[in-house]
Scaffold this active site. Structure first.
Site, PDB file in Angstrom:
ATOM      1  N   HIS A 131      67.067  72.507  37.618  1.00 14.04           N
ATOM      2  CA  HIS A 131      66.781  71.463  38.425  1.00 14.04           C
ATOM      3  C   HIS A 131      68.526  71.541  39.107  1.00 14.04           C
ATOM      4  CE1 HIS A 131      68.764  67.608  38.364  1.00 14.04           C
ATOM      5  NE2 HIS A 131      69.899  67.753  38.830  1.00 14.04           N
ATOM      6  N   GLU A 132      68.986  72.822  39.082  1.00  9.32           N
ATOM      7  CA  GLU A 132      70.196  73.148  39.821  1.00  9.32           C
ATOM      8  C   GLU A 132      69.811  74.640  41.183  1.00  9.32           C
ATOM      9  OE1 GLU A 132      72.873  71.551  40.057  1.00  9.32           O
ATOM     10  OE2 GLU A 132      72.365  70.899  38.549  1.00  9.32           O
ATOM     11  N   GLN A 169      74.876  69.431  47.176  1.00  9.31           N
ATOM     12  CA  GLN A 169      75.408  67.809  46.066  1.00  9.31           C
ATOM     13  C   GLN A 169      77.042  67.515  47.013  1.00  9.31           C
ATOM     14  OE1 GLN A 169      74.383  69.232  42.306  1.00  9.31           O
ATOM     15  NE2 GLN A 169      73.582  66.681  42.507  1.00  9.31           N
ATOM     16  N   GLY A 208      75.777  69.813  35.562  1.00  9.53           N
ATOM     17  CA  GLY A 208      75.768  71.057  35.984  1.00  9.53           C
ATOM     18  C   GLY A 208      75.681  70.266  37.610  1.00  9.53           C
ATOM     19  N   HIS A 212      68.183  72.167  43.803  1.00  5.22           N
ATOM     20  CA  HIS A 212      68.730  71.558  44.342  1.00  5.22           C
ATOM     21  C   HIS A 212      69.356  72.377  46.017  1.00  5.22           C
ATOM     22  CE1 HIS A 212      70.252  67.810  43.041  1.00  5.22           C
ATOM     23  NE2 HIS A 212      70.591  68.019  41.923  1.00  5.22           N
ATOM     24  N   CYS A 223      70.533  63.090  37.359  1.00  3.77           N
ATOM     25  CA  CYS A 223      71.073  63.828  38.089  1.00  3.77           C
ATOM     26  C   CYS A 223      72.120  62.566  39.194  1.00  3.77           C
ATOM     27  CB  CYS A 223      70.075  64.097  39.792  1.00  3.77           C
ATOM     28  SG  CYS A 223      70.635  64.905  41.200  1.00  3.77           S
ATOM     29  N   LEU A 224      73.355  64.179  39.482  1.00  3.25           N
ATOM     30  CA  LEU A 224      74.408  63.283  40.057  1.00  3.25           C
ATOM     31  C   LEU A 224      74.336  62.551  41.651  1.00  3.25           C
ATOM     32  CD1 LEU A 224      77.690  65.293  38.602  1.00  3.25           C
ATOM     33  CD2 LEU A 224      76.451  63.407  37.712  1.00  3.25           C
TER      34      LEU A 224
HETATM   35  O1  GNR Z   1      74.464  65.718  34.334  1.00  6.37           O
HETATM   36  C1  GNR Z   1      73.405  65.974  35.120  1.00  6.37           C
HETATM   37  N1  GNR Z   1      72.300  66.721  33.478  1.00  6.37           N
HETATM   38  C2  GNR Z   1      70.923  66.619  33.340  1.00  6.37           C
HETATM   39  C3  GNR Z   1      70.002  66.415  33.032  1.00  6.37           C
HETATM   40  C4  GNR Z   1      69.050  66.817  32.705  1.00  6.37           C
HETATM   41  C5  GNR Z   1      68.447  68.009  33.175  1.00  6.37           C
HETATM   42  C6  GNR Z   1      69.295  68.112  34.413  1.00  6.37           C
HETATM   43  C7  GNR Z   1      71.110  68.169  34.540  1.00  6.37           C
HETATM   44  S1  GNR Z   1      71.685  68.274  35.816  1.00  6.37           S
HETATM   45  C8  GNR Z   1      72.613  66.889  35.837  1.00  6.37           C
HETATM   46  C9  GNR Z   1      73.659  66.986  37.241  1.00  6.37           C
HETATM   47  C10 GNR Z   1      72.989  66.977  38.009  1.00  6.37           C
HETATM   48  O2  GNR Z   1      72.938  66.343  39.136  1.00  6.37           O
HETATM   49  N2  GNR Z   1      73.337  68.367  38.565  1.00  6.37           N
HETATM   50  O3  GNR Z   1      72.646  68.844  39.773  1.00  6.37           O
HETATM   51 NI    NI Z   2      71.071  67.473  40.588  1.00  6.09          NI
END
Ligand code: GNR
Ligand code: NI
Length: 177
Positions: A140-141, A56, A51, A144, A98-99
């Site tokens: 999670h997204e 980001q 995601g 953000h 998270c990236l």
């Molecule tokens: O790559 C991602 N893996 C992930 C694993 C568990 C819960 C959420 C994620 S999202 C993350 C990529 C990212 O930072 N998206 O904002």
């Molecule tokens: Ni993230």
């Protein structure tokens, strides 16, 4: 050799743009959104991640892309103005990364399943009922888009430990270059 694709760099915490709530996508933004979404997918696949939210890549719009790639088959989803409209009473804990916090992982508790309403690139409205990894990824997204990182769901102690570890690892990586 092909020219390397010009991908938007992914911001790493701490960064002000990652803490800033994004604004709703308006009809007048849709041309820019249609240009940005494929570049976000490219950056996400390259990373690799499942995601990526517009903040980001330093774009303050309520836009995210997701692809869980079940069985390595691409299933790209573009989410314009996504909203959680229903959450389960049941919670679930899973390890997240998270990236924008490269190399950092922690167990995060969230509602186990969610309903998310969003629009696609054609402005068509959709709803997804998600559980498991998809539910965690969508929350999670959307976090953000509200300037929230997964570490904000941890205790201050765990969050500070993880942020210091990230800073230390980045300092070392830069020194080795
Ligand atoms: O790559 C991602 N893996 C992930 C694993 C568990 C819960 C959420 C994620 S999202 C993350 C990529 C990212 O930072 N998206 O904002
Ligand atoms: Ni993230």
């Amino acid at each position: 050799m092909d020219e390397p694709e010009d991908l938007p760099p992914i911001l790493v915490a701490p960064h002000r743009s990652l803490k800033t709530p994004a604004r709703a996508v308006r009809p007048a933004d849709m041309d820019a959104v249609r240009l940005l979404a494929p570049r976000m997918f490219a950056a996400m696949y390259k990373a690799p991640g499942i995601g990526l939210a517009a903040p980001q890549v330093d774009v303050g719009l309520r836009l995210a892309v997701v692809d869980l790639m079940p069985g390595d088959v691409r299933q790209p989803i573009v989410l314009v103005n996504p909203e959680v409209t229903r959450v389960s009473t049941e919670w679930a804990t899973r390890e997240e990364g998270c990236l924008s916090l490269p190399g950092q992982y922690a167990d995060v508790s969230r509602p186990a399943s969610v309903r998310v309403a969003y629009a696609d690139l054609d402005g068509k409205r959709h709803e997804i009922d998600a559980e498991g990894l998809m539910a965690a990824c969508l929350q999670h997204e959307i976090d953000h888009l509200d300037g929230v990182l997964f570490v904000d769901h941890l205790s201050a102690l765990k969050r500070n430990m993880l942020m210091r570890k990230l800073a230390k690892e980045r300092k070392l990586a830069h020194a080795e270059k």
